[in-house]
Scaffold this motif. Structure first.
Motif, PDB file in Angstrom:
ATOM      1  N   LEU A  45       0.814  -1.223   0.000  1.00 52.35           N
ATOM      2  CA  LEU A  45       0.000   0.000   0.000  1.00 52.35           C
ATOM      3  C   LEU A  45       0.847   1.273   0.000  1.00 52.35           C
ATOM      4  O   LEU A  45       0.448   2.289  -0.552  1.00 52.35           O
ATOM      5  CB  LEU A  45      -0.916   0.016   1.223  1.00 52.35           C
ATOM      6  N   ILE A  46       1.999   1.209   0.619  1.00 55.65           N
ATOM      7  CA  ILE A  46       2.813   2.415   0.803  1.00 55.65           C
ATOM      8  C   ILE A  46       3.210   3.073  -0.520  1.00 55.65           C
ATOM      9  O   ILE A  46       3.065   4.294  -0.653  1.00 55.65           O
ATOM     10  CB  ILE A  46       4.026   2.122   1.701  1.00 55.65           C
ATOM     11  N   PRO A  47       3.697   2.340  -1.535  1.00 53.48           N
ATOM     12  CA  PRO A  47       4.044   3.033  -2.787  1.00 53.48           C
ATOM     13  C   PRO A  47       2.854   3.761  -3.421  1.00 53.48           C
ATOM     14  O   PRO A  47       3.003   4.860  -3.954  1.00 53.48           O
ATOM     15  CB  PRO A  47       4.537   1.901  -3.698  1.00 53.48           C
ATOM     16  N   ASN A  48       1.671   3.161  -3.352  1.00 46.56           N
ATOM     17  CA  ASN A  48       0.488   3.819  -3.896  1.00 46.56           C
ATOM     18  C   ASN A  48       0.171   5.092  -3.129  1.00 46.56           C
ATOM     19  O   ASN A  48      -0.189   6.116  -3.718  1.00 46.56           O
ATOM     20  CB  ASN A  48      -0.728   2.879  -3.839  1.00 46.56           C
ATOM     21  N   LEU A  49       0.299   5.034  -1.834  1.00 43.74           N
ATOM     22  CA  LEU A  49       0.059   6.217  -1.011  1.00 43.74           C
ATOM     23  C   LEU A  49       1.068   7.312  -1.348  1.00 43.74           C
ATOM     24  O   LEU A  49       0.707   8.475  -1.517  1.00 43.74           O
ATOM     25  CB  LEU A  49       0.137   5.853   0.473  1.00 43.74           C
ATOM     26  N   LEU A  50       2.328   6.926  -1.458  1.00 43.40           N
ATOM     27  CA  LEU A  50       3.367   7.913  -1.777  1.00 43.40           C
ATOM     28  C   LEU A  50       3.141   8.551  -3.142  1.00 43.40           C
ATOM     29  O   LEU A  50       3.335   9.756  -3.296  1.00 43.40           O
ATOM     30  CB  LEU A  50       4.748   7.262  -1.715  1.00 43.40           C
ATOM     31  N   GLU A  51       2.742   7.763  -4.117  1.00 44.21           N
ATOM     32  CA  GLU A  51       2.470   8.325  -5.446  1.00 44.21           C
ATOM     33  C   GLU A  51       1.313   9.321  -5.395  1.00 44.21           C
ATOM     34  O   GLU A  51       1.343  10.339  -6.057  1.00 44.21           O
ATOM     35  CB  GLU A  51       2.170   7.211  -6.454  1.00 44.21           C
ATOM     36  N   THR A  52       0.303   9.014  -4.610  1.00 42.89           N
ATOM     37  CA  THR A  52      -0.840   9.918  -4.475  1.00 42.89           C
ATOM     38  C   THR A  52      -0.418  11.219  -3.817  1.00 42.89           C
ATOM     39  O   THR A  52      -0.803  12.302  -4.249  1.00 42.89           O
ATOM     40  CB  THR A  52      -1.957   9.244  -3.634  1.00 42.89           C
ATOM     41  N   VAL A  53       0.393  11.119  -2.798  1.00 43.76           N
ATOM     42  CA  VAL A  53       0.816  12.295  -2.047  1.00 43.76           C
ATOM     43  C   VAL A  53       1.857  13.098  -2.831  1.00 43.76           C
ATOM     44  O   VAL A  53       1.887  14.319  -2.760  1.00 43.76           O
ATOM     45  CB  VAL A  53       1.391  11.874  -0.674  1.00 43.76           C
ATOM     46  N   LYS A  54       2.685  12.410  -3.607  1.00 46.36           N
ATOM     47  CA  LYS A  54       3.798  13.057  -4.299  1.00 46.36           C
ATOM     48  C   LYS A  54       3.341  14.220  -5.183  1.00 46.36           C
ATOM     49  O   LYS A  54       4.003  15.248  -5.249  1.00 46.36           O
ATOM     50  CB  LYS A  54       4.554  12.038  -5.146  1.00 46.36           C
ATOM     51  N   LEU A  94       5.271   6.814   8.710  1.00 48.93           N
ATOM     52  CA  LEU A  94       3.926   6.943   8.151  1.00 48.93           C
ATOM     53  C   LEU A  94       3.110   7.989   8.907  1.00 48.93           C
ATOM     54  O   LEU A  94       2.335   8.739   8.311  1.00 48.93           O
ATOM     55  CB  LEU A  94       3.207   5.592   8.170  1.00 48.93           C
ATOM     56  N   LYS A  95       3.297   8.047  10.225  1.00 49.37           N
ATOM     57  CA  LYS A  95       2.614   9.076  11.007  1.00 49.37           C
ATOM     58  C   LYS A  95       3.044  10.462  10.550  1.00 49.37           C
ATOM     59  O   LYS A  95       2.219  11.375  10.448  1.00 49.37           O
ATOM     60  CB  LYS A  95       2.894   8.901  12.500  1.00 49.37           C
ATOM     61  N   SER A  96       4.328  10.626  10.249  1.00 51.73           N
ATOM     62  CA  SER A  96       4.822  11.910   9.740  1.00 51.73           C
ATOM     63  C   SER A  96       4.184  12.243   8.401  1.00 51.73           C
ATOM     64  O   SER A  96       3.822  13.388   8.142  1.00 51.73           O
ATOM     65  CB  SER A  96       6.344  11.873   9.571  1.00 51.73           C
TER      66      SER A  96
END
Length: 184
Positions: A45-54, A94-96
């Protein structure tokens, strides 16, 4: 005839204790596998989240790098101790990342971000549940390895105590700290 019955009873008892040790050791392995499954779900899940936030935060590079570094360290950890520490670091990063979303209203309202965030929250809950289950199974196994007469057979058949999936001292202290509530 009596000596044969006594030997047979001893043999049955040794087999029983040995099988109990094997069964509880296998439960420990199965419980660890369950934790690994949930951790892999989080790693995916983390890479997808990072791409969304990026797209929203081009200049928040250090936060992204910290999350990626923590994810890679957690994925490559092999022992229970190292995995526990790496997972703790990943949770903190992740909290950050989620704290940064507070500064970006458009991101905070992004449906994909919200879905991924909810998936991670659900995964974190599952990780906590599987971690608790793992530690319960480890406790049962370690009791079997340490208590008499299991300890005699455990030593003879080379059964070693399993390690708990634990928080470190700083995480325990933070968890026990009373939350501060302020009303403006």
């Amino acid at each position: 005839m009596i000596s044969i019955l006594i030997l047979l009873a001893v043999a049955v008892y040794v087999i029983h204790v040995y099988n109990r040790l094997v069964a509880t050791r296998q439960r420990v392995s199965e419980a660890w596998s369950t934790i690994d499954t949930q951790l892999k779900r989080r790693y995916d899940l983390i890479p997808n989240l990072l791409e969304t936030v990026k797209g929203y935060k081009e200049y928040e590079k250090t936060t992204f790098e910290a999350v990626v570094k923590a994810r890679n360290a957690a994925m490559n950890a092999t022992s229970v101790d190292v995995k526990g520490k790496a997972e703790q670091t990943l949770s903190g990063s992740l909290k950050s990342l989620f704290a940064l979303s507070e500064s970006y209203p458009a991101l905070k309202a992004n449906t994909l971000f919200l879905e991924l965030q909810q998936e991670l929250v659900d995964t974190e809950d599952k990780i906590q549940a599987t971690r608790q289950f793992y530690n319960t199974v480890v406790l049962t196994y370690n009791i079997n390895v340490e208590t008499f007469p299991g300890n005699i057979f455990a030593k003879h058949f080379n059964f070693q105590q399993a390690k708990f999936f634990e928080m470190d001292a700083d995480e325990v202290k933070a968890a026990r700290k009373t939350p501060e509530v302020k009303f403006d």
